[in-house]
Scaffold this motif. Structure first.
Motif, PDB file in Angstrom:
ATOM      1  N   VAL A   1       0.855  -1.182   0.000  1.00  0.00           N
ATOM      2  CA  VAL A   1       0.000   0.000   0.000  1.00  0.00           C
ATOM      3  C   VAL A   1       0.892   1.234   0.000  1.00  0.00           C
ATOM      4  CG1 VAL A   1      -1.692   1.329   1.329  1.00  0.00           C
ATOM      5  CG2 VAL A   1      -1.874  -1.155   1.239  1.00  0.00           C
ATOM      6  N   GLN A   2       0.595   2.156  -0.885  1.00  0.00           N
ATOM      7  CA  GLN A   2       1.277   3.449  -0.908  1.00  0.00           C
ATOM      8  C   GLN A   2       0.206   4.513  -0.806  1.00  0.00           C
ATOM      9  OE1 GLN A   2       3.253   3.459  -4.658  1.00  0.00           O
ATOM     10  NE2 GLN A   2       4.520   1.707  -4.158  1.00  0.00           N
ATOM     11  N   GLN A   3       0.491   5.536  -0.053  1.00  0.00           N
ATOM     12  CA  GLN A   3      -0.462   6.630   0.059  1.00  0.00           C
ATOM     13  C   GLN A   3       0.228   7.910  -0.374  1.00  0.00           C
ATOM     14  OE1 GLN A   3      -2.293   7.033   3.880  1.00  0.00           O
ATOM     15  NE2 GLN A   3      -3.604   8.691   3.232  1.00  0.00           N
ATOM     16  N   TYR A   4      -0.430   8.662  -1.243  1.00  0.00           N
ATOM     17  CA  TYR A   4       0.110   9.905  -1.761  1.00  0.00           C
ATOM     18  C   TYR A   4      -0.652  11.056  -1.112  1.00  0.00           C
ATOM     19  CZ  TYR A   4       2.447   6.967  -5.104  1.00  0.00           C
ATOM     20  OH  TYR A   4       3.260   6.019  -5.668  1.00  0.00           O
ATOM     21  N   LEU A   5       0.080  11.974  -0.492  1.00  0.00           N
ATOM     22  CA  LEU A   5      -0.526  13.081   0.226  1.00  0.00           C
ATOM     23  C   LEU A   5       0.016  14.404  -0.304  1.00  0.00           C
ATOM     24  CD1 LEU A   5       0.252  11.626   3.754  1.00  0.00           C
ATOM     25  CD2 LEU A   5      -1.966  11.548   2.669  1.00  0.00           C
ATOM     26  N   ASP A   6      -0.871  15.326  -0.589  1.00  0.00           N
ATOM     27  CA  ASP A   6      -0.482  16.702  -0.890  1.00  0.00           C
ATOM     28  C   ASP A   6      -1.048  17.540   0.237  1.00  0.00           C
ATOM     29  OD1 ASP A   6       0.854  16.333  -3.318  1.00  0.00           O
ATOM     30  OD2 ASP A   6      -1.041  16.289  -4.423  1.00  0.00           O
ATOM     31  N   MET A   7      -0.173  18.185   0.995  1.00  0.00           N
ATOM     32  CA  MET A   7      -0.657  18.978   2.118  1.00  0.00           C
ATOM     33  C   MET A   7      -0.007  20.352   2.120  1.00  0.00           C
ATOM     34  SD  MET A   7       1.219  16.883   5.195  1.00  0.00           S
ATOM     35  CE  MET A   7       0.651  17.952   6.461  1.00  0.00           C
ATOM     36  N   THR A   8      -0.796  21.332   2.553  1.00  0.00           N
ATOM     37  CA  THR A   8      -0.307  22.690   2.663  1.00  0.00           C
ATOM     38  C   THR A   8       0.240  22.882   4.069  1.00  0.00           C
ATOM     39  OG1 THR A   8      -2.002  23.397   1.106  1.00  0.00           O
ATOM     40  CG2 THR A   8      -0.967  25.102   2.427  1.00  0.00           C
ATOM     41  N   THR A   9       1.481  23.345   4.157  1.00  0.00           N
ATOM     42  CA  THR A   9       2.114  23.575   5.451  1.00  0.00           C
ATOM     43  C   THR A   9       2.685  24.988   5.493  1.00  0.00           C
ATOM     44  OG1 THR A   9       4.227  22.700   4.682  1.00  0.00           O
ATOM     45  CG2 THR A   9       2.750  21.154   5.763  1.00  0.00           C
ATOM     46  N   PRO A  10       2.776  25.559   6.692  1.00  0.00           N
ATOM     47  CA  PRO A  10       3.357  26.904   6.796  1.00  0.00           C
ATOM     48  C   PRO A  10       4.828  26.892   6.409  1.00  0.00           C
ATOM     49  CG  PRO A  10       2.393  26.186   8.900  1.00  0.00           C
ATOM     50  CD  PRO A  10       2.333  25.037   7.972  1.00  0.00           C
ATOM     51  N   VAL A  11       5.277  27.993   5.817  1.00  0.00           N
ATOM     52  CA  VAL A  11       6.696  28.139   5.491  1.00  0.00           C
ATOM     53  C   VAL A  11       7.467  28.307   6.799  1.00  0.00           C
ATOM     54  CG1 VAL A  11       8.408  29.624   4.372  1.00  0.00           C
ATOM     55  CG2 VAL A  11       6.227  29.164   3.243  1.00  0.00           C
ATOM     56  N   ALA A  12       8.557  27.573   6.950  1.00  0.00           N
ATOM     57  CA  ALA A  12       9.378  27.658   8.157  1.00  0.00           C
ATOM     58  C   ALA A  12      10.393  28.781   7.992  1.00  0.00           C
ATOM     59  CB  ALA A  12      10.075  26.331   8.407  1.00  0.00           C
ATOM     60  N   PHE A  13      10.269  29.797   8.827  1.00  0.00           N
ATOM     61  CA  PHE A  13      11.174  30.937   8.778  1.00  0.00           C
ATOM     62  C   PHE A  13      12.224  30.887   9.883  1.00  0.00           C
ATOM     63  CE2 PHE A  13       7.540  32.856   6.526  1.00  0.00           C
ATOM     64  CZ  PHE A  13       8.200  33.429   5.456  1.00  0.00           C
TER      65      PHE A  13
ATOM     66  N   HIS B   1       4.563  17.391  -1.014  1.00  0.00           N
ATOM     67  CA  HIS B   1       4.118  16.197  -1.722  1.00  0.00           C
ATOM     68  C   HIS B   1       4.749  15.004  -1.011  1.00  0.00           C
ATOM     69  CE1 HIS B   1       2.746  18.932  -4.829  1.00  0.00           C
ATOM     70  NE2 HIS B   1       3.945  19.495  -4.808  1.00  0.00           N
ATOM     71  N   LEU B   2       3.932  14.230  -0.318  1.00  0.00           N
ATOM     72  CA  LEU B   2       4.436  13.132   0.502  1.00  0.00           C
ATOM     73  C   LEU B   2       3.924  11.788  -0.002  1.00  0.00           C
ATOM     74  CD1 LEU B   2       3.809  14.721   4.024  1.00  0.00           C
ATOM     75  CD2 LEU B   2       5.930  14.715   2.727  1.00  0.00           C
ATOM     76  N   ILE B   3       4.758  10.784   0.170  1.00  0.00           N
ATOM     77  CA  ILE B   3       4.387   9.406  -0.154  1.00  0.00           C
ATOM     78  C   ILE B   3       4.663   8.578   1.093  1.00  0.00           C
ATOM     79  CG2 ILE B   3       4.822   7.427  -1.661  1.00  0.00           C
ATOM     80  CD1 ILE B   3       6.156   9.589  -3.587  1.00  0.00           C
ATOM     81  N   ALA B   4       3.654   7.856   1.542  1.00  0.00           N
ATOM     82  CA  ALA B   4       3.815   6.988   2.716  1.00  0.00           C
ATOM     83  C   ALA B   4       3.898   5.544   2.237  1.00  0.00           C
ATOM     84  CB  ALA B   4       2.632   7.160   3.668  1.00  0.00           C
TER      85      ALA B   4
END
Length: 198
Positions: free
Chosen positions: A71-83, A132-135
């Protein structure tokens, strides 16, 4: 879901962290891989179709290969920019300017305004980026330490192979992939839990 009757730990699928992996309550070791993404806006229609064709070929070559349980899971998530690093740079610069003789008050004030501006951007999450993450996962045979270590070795090999295949499939588009570290897992989990920004 019984709202208000379960703790976050009870609701979470994550049991613990082990090295650069997550252990789930269902008995799996999970790795997260981050891909750099491909900017489709810079490509013409034919090139865009080629990207999708190559990505589909990649999917067909990795999903279920020799393992029907894969099983592979593809995730697109919006995250805050790390400053963090950027703010730290301006803070150090501020301290350095304060030590100069004679003190240039206009410069001190300007640098202080930069620190304040970027800290506020970070605290209010006004700027975000797309991740863009893949689990991918590996079953842990039983609850013994040796089984956990073996699963970690197998998943590490699987991650390395997966990254190599992904980058080779999309090498014409400067696609890069890497496994996230344990600190990055914590940041993502914290962001997911704190989705209301409070």
């Amino acid at each position: 879901m019984d709202t208000g009757k379960q703790t976050l730990q009870e609701m979470s699928l994550v049991q613990a962290q082990y090295q650069d992996f997550l252990i789930t309550k269902t008995g799996y070791l999970v790795a997260l891989i981050e891909g750099s993404g491909v900017n489709l806006d810079l490509l013409n229609e034919i090139e865009q179709e080629d990207v999708f064709d190559e990505f589909n070929a990649f999917l067909m070559s990795t999903i279920g290969e020799g393992d029907t349980e894969e099983v592979q899971q593809y995730l697109d998530m919006t995250t805050p920019v790390a400053f963090d690093d950027y703010v730290l740079y301006w803070k150090k610069r501020y301290l350095k300017v304060k030590e100069e003789q004679p003190i240039n008050q206009a410069k001190v004030t300007l640098i202080a305004s930069y620190v304040d501006y970027y800290q506020n951007l970070q605290l209010t999450n006004q700027m975000s980026t797309k991740k863009h993450l893949i689990a991918i996962r590996q079953k842990i045979k039983d609850k013994k330490q040796t089984s956990l270590e073996l699963a970690a070795i197998n998943l590490h090999e699987k991650v390395s192979q997966f990254i190599k295949i992904l980058e080779n499939s999309l090498e014409n588009y400067d696609m890069e992939a890497r496994q996230l570290s344990s600190m990055e897992y914590r940041k993502i989990l914290k962001h997911l839990i704190n989705f209301s920004n409070h």
